[in-house]
Design a protein around this motif. Structure first.
Motif, short mmCIF file in Angstrom:
data_model
loop_
_atom_site.label_atom_id
_atom_site.label_comp_id
_atom_site.label_asym_id
_atom_site.label_seq_id
_atom_site.Cartn_x
_atom_site.Cartn_y
_atom_site.Cartn_z
N ARG A 1 10.10 9.02 4.15
CA ARG A 1 10.98 9.04 2.98
C ARG A 1 11.04 10.42 2.31
O ARG A 1 12.04 10.77 1.69
CB ARG A 1 10.53 8.00 1.95
N ASP A 2 9.96 11.20 2.41
CA ASP A 2 9.91 12.49 1.72
C ASP A 2 9.09 13.45 2.58
O ASP A 2 7.88 13.62 2.37
CB ASP A 2 9.27 12.31 0.33
N PRO A 3 9.72 14.09 3.57
CA PRO A 3 8.98 14.92 4.52
C PRO A 3 8.11 15.99 3.86
O PRO A 3 6.98 16.23 4.31
CB PRO A 3 10.08 15.54 5.37
N GLU A 4 8.61 16.64 2.83
CA GLU A 4 7.83 17.71 2.17
C GLU A 4 6.51 17.15 1.64
O GLU A 4 5.45 17.76 1.80
CB GLU A 4 8.65 18.33 1.04
N PHE A 5 6.58 15.99 0.97
CA PHE A 5 5.37 15.35 0.48
C PHE A 5 4.46 14.96 1.64
O PHE A 5 3.24 15.16 1.60
CB PHE A 5 5.72 14.10 -0.34
N PRO B 1 5.15 12.32 -8.27
CA PRO B 1 3.71 12.59 -8.38
C PRO B 1 3.00 11.53 -9.22
O PRO B 1 3.59 10.89 -10.09
CB PRO B 1 3.66 13.96 -9.06
N GLY B 2 1.70 11.36 -8.94
CA GLY B 2 0.88 10.45 -9.74
C GLY B 2 0.68 9.09 -9.13
O GLY B 2 0.21 8.18 -9.82
N GLY B 3 1.00 8.91 -7.86
CA GLY B 3 0.86 7.61 -7.23
C GLY B 3 -0.59 7.21 -7.03
O GLY B 3 -1.49 8.05 -6.94
N ALA B 4 -0.81 5.89 -6.94
CA ALA B 4 -2.17 5.37 -6.81
C ALA B 4 -2.81 5.80 -5.50
O ALA B 4 -4.00 6.15 -5.46
CB ALA B 4 -2.16 3.85 -6.93
N VAL B 5 -2.06 5.76 -4.39
CA VAL B 5 -2.66 6.08 -3.10
C VAL B 5 -3.12 7.53 -3.03
O VAL B 5 -4.28 7.81 -2.68
CB VAL B 5 -1.69 5.74 -1.94
N PRO B 6 -2.29 8.52 -3.37
CA PRO B 6 -2.80 9.90 -3.38
C PRO B 6 -3.97 10.10 -4.34
O PRO B 6 -4.92 10.83 -4.03
CB PRO B 6 -1.58 10.73 -3.80
N ARG B 7 -3.90 9.45 -5.49
CA ARG B 7 -4.99 9.60 -6.48
C ARG B 7 -6.30 9.04 -5.92
O ARG B 7 -7.36 9.69 -6.04
CB ARG B 7 -4.62 8.87 -7.78
N PHE C 1 0.83 -1.19 0.00
CA PHE C 1 0.00 0.00 0.00
C PHE C 1 0.87 1.25 0.00
O PHE C 1 0.66 2.17 -0.80
CB PHE C 1 -0.93 0.00 1.22
N TRP C 2 1.88 1.31 0.87
CA TRP C 2 2.69 2.51 0.98
C TRP C 2 3.69 2.64 -0.16
O TRP C 2 4.14 3.74 -0.49
CB TRP C 2 3.38 2.56 2.34
N ALA C 3 4.03 1.52 -0.84
CA ALA C 3 4.87 1.62 -2.04
C ALA C 3 4.15 2.37 -3.14
O ALA C 3 4.77 3.00 -4.00
CB ALA C 3 5.26 0.23 -2.53
N GLU C 4 2.80 2.33 -3.12
CA GLU C 4 2.00 2.97 -4.17
C GLU C 4 1.80 4.47 -3.92
O GLU C 4 0.95 5.09 -4.56
CB GLU C 4 0.65 2.27 -4.29
N LEU C 5 2.58 5.06 -3.03
CA LEU C 5 2.54 6.52 -2.88
C LEU C 5 3.03 7.21 -4.15
O LEU C 5 2.53 8.27 -4.54
CB LEU C 5 3.41 6.96 -1.71
N GLY C 6 4.05 6.64 -4.79
CA GLY C 6 4.70 7.29 -5.93
C GLY C 6 4.19 6.83 -7.28
O GLY C 6 3.81 5.67 -7.46
N GLY C 7 4.20 7.75 -8.24
CA GLY C 7 3.75 7.43 -9.58
C GLY C 7 4.68 6.52 -10.34
O GLY C 7 4.32 6.03 -11.42
N ASP C 8 5.88 6.29 -9.81
CA ASP C 8 6.84 5.41 -10.47
C ASP C 8 6.83 4.01 -9.88
O ASP C 8 7.74 3.21 -10.14
CB ASP C 8 8.25 5.99 -10.37
#
Length: 304
Positions: free
Chosen positions: A234-238, A205-211, A182-189
């Protein structure tokens, strides 16, 4: 300094006494072992998820009866519990009346279903029958997503097309996402290869979870386990933006597996510090900090 907020742990597994350990040697904590761990993490109490309704991926199993009795007898450790109904129960078909089970456990105080780990596709008729009943009885489902060939975990395809169909089909059912996949799907890549590890670095950008979080208000998530901790750190800003935007649907959780597991403890010390840092710096509002750490879980329990 702001007021100290006691957290609620949405995801914990406990046994009344030690029994069969995992092949790795891990063994779930007892209530007496969990309480000191909670004190170290400033956690008021946990929501108990009975492990082992599905036989895959576990050794020491916990019955619904044991879970209910343990929560009832240890109010200083637990604030509530989920029942763990397996989609293969009953007739082991899409014709099973899961309302029979859910009605009974809800009357005994269960506030959700999980952690669901049966290695079945989301679109399996047995899964669909359980979702239908869960929606009718207003019982959120907490889902552990597993990879093809792994020993346990709900099955989907890359970028969660089956989950999206379920979110559409059951709009009044809360789905709570969890696990490394689930958390791997944060990213669009994200790729299938990324499912087998915890991705690092900036979130593309473009990950399944945010979408899906943006599109479906019935998708919630909790960041327990090392994978959840990695996803947030992994990415505090995000992460700050993600937490602020979806604070109504994100839950604090630990998924403690073993009181000896210092790696897990260290990850959750970092998460606790990260959330506190965001609160103190203003990157995470006081209101949203309270929601994520405490109030959202209490809302699931039907409490203020």
């Amino acid at each position: 300094m702001p007021e100290l907020i006691k957290k609620i742990d949405l995801h914990v597994h406990v046994v009344p006494e030690k029994d069969l350990p995992k092949p790795s040697g891990d063994n779930y904590p007892t209530p007496e072992e969990l309480r000191p761990m909670y004190d170290r993490m400033n956690i008021e109490g946990g929501i108990l998820l009975p492990q082992g309704s599905a036989p895959e991926g576990t050794c020491d199993r916990l019955s619904q009866r044991e879970a209910y009795n343990m929560v009832k007898s240890h109010p200083h450790v637990f604030v509530g519990w989920f029942c763990n109904v397996d989609p293969r129960q009953g007739k082991n078909s899409g014709e099973t009346d899961f309302g029979y089970y859910l009605r009974y456990y809800k009357e005994k105080g269960a506030c959700g279903i999980g952690e669901m780990t049966a290695p079945l596709p989301i679109d399996d008729p047995r899964m669909q029958a359980l979702f239908k009943a869960a929606e009718a009885y207003q019982m959120p489902v907490l889902m552990h997503f597993g990879a093809p060939g792994s020993d346990y975990g709900i099955r989907d395809e890359l970028h969660f097309p089956q989950l999206e169909k379920a979110l559409q089909k059951y709009p009044n059912l809360i789905f709570i996402g969890h696990s490394a996949i689930f958390w791997a799907e944060l990213g669009g890549d994200c790729t299938y290869a990324a499912w087998a590890k915890n991705p690092t670095g900036k979130v593309v950008p473009g990950g399944a979870v945010p979408r899906l979080m943006e599109k479906y208000p019935n998708l919630h998530c909790e960041f327990s386990s090392l994978a959840g901790a990695n996803g947030l750190l992994r990415d505090p800003e995000f992460t700050w933006a993600f937490l602020e935007k979806y604070a109504d649907r994100i839950y604090y959780g630990t998924d403690f597996h073993d009181p000896r597991n210092l790696e897990t403890y260290d990850a959750y010390k970092k998460i606790a510090d990260f959330l506190e840092e965001g609160r103190l710096s203003g990157k995470l509002s006081e209101e949203n900090y309270r929601k994520i750490c405490r109030e959202n879980a209490l809302k699931l329990l039907g409490r203020k």
